[in-house]
Design a protein around this motif. Structure first.
Motif, short mmCIF file in Angstrom:
data_model
loop_
_atom_site.label_atom_id
_atom_site.label_comp_id
_atom_site.label_asym_id
_atom_site.label_seq_id
_atom_site.Cartn_x
_atom_site.Cartn_y
_atom_site.Cartn_z
N ARG A 1 39.20 2.56 0.53
CA ARG A 1 38.49 3.60 0.81
C ARG A 1 37.28 3.24 1.57
O ARG A 1 36.73 4.03 2.54
N TRP B 1 33.59 17.00 5.38
CA TRP B 1 34.25 16.85 4.21
C TRP B 1 34.94 15.58 3.82
O TRP B 1 34.79 14.88 2.52
N GLU B 2 35.35 14.96 4.74
CA GLU B 2 35.88 13.59 4.60
C GLU B 2 34.97 12.36 4.42
O GLU B 2 34.78 11.52 3.72
N ARG C 1 33.55 12.90 0.87
CA ARG C 1 34.73 12.36 0.12
C ARG C 1 34.65 10.88 0.12
O ARG C 1 34.57 10.35 -1.07
#
Length: 166
Positions: free
Chosen positions: A57, A76-77, A80
């Motif tokens: 990640r 959004w990414e 996240r």
């Protein structure tokens, strides 16, 4: 003659025995969030999330760029994946810098001049720039479809006939 309830298995005992062997229900999101908040996000990750997963990640976050994404999809990414990189972006200013650096050039050029230190203002500004750019592109596309000289501000057509008095 009274029969022994244990011998024939009373309904209450059968239910209790079944509950002993049934799997425990999965914790709810609310229970998970209480555990996370009570022990801290970093400690929770160390204990329950694989090191390999965290590294993947982090690499994904470091490689994140807007490219073909809209600003809201990119945000959004970004949000996240940013949860896995708290040590990379400890402050709001660091988060703004990292977000801005991943924007496409045509948006980044405009938002850079404002020197945002508030993440939500930076995102709002980037969304505004994207909206204006999209509106400009739509206008150009409509003008191309109409053809040259048929635009909104084109000069009125003049007659090619000459007046007798000229």
């Amino acid at each position: 003659m009274v029969s022994d309830p244990l011998e024939h298995g009373s309904p209450r005992l059968i239910k209790e025995e079944a509950e002993c062997y049934a799997p425990a229900p999965a914790p709810s999101r609310e229970q998970n969030s209480r555990v996370k908040s009570s022990m801290g996000a970093a400690e929770f990750r160390k204990k329950y999330v694989s090191h390999v997963y965290l590294e993947a990640r982090r690499r994904e976050f470091l490689a994140l760029r807007q490219r073909q994404l809209t600003v809201s999809e990119y945000e959004w990414e970004f949000m996240r994946l940013s949860g896995y990189t708290l040590e990379i972006m400890p402050t709001e200013v660091d988060r703004c810098r990292r977000f801005k650096d991943g924007l496409n050039d045509n948006i980044r050029l405009i938002v850079t001049s404002h020197r945002f230190t508030d993440f939500s203002l930076l995102v709002a500004s980037a969304l505004d720039v994207e909206r204006v750019r999209d509106d400009q592109q739509s206008r150009r596309d409509r003008q191309r479809k109409r053809g040259p000289g048929q635009g909104q501000f084109s000069a009125p057509a003049t007659s090619s006939k000459k007046h007798k008095g000229s």
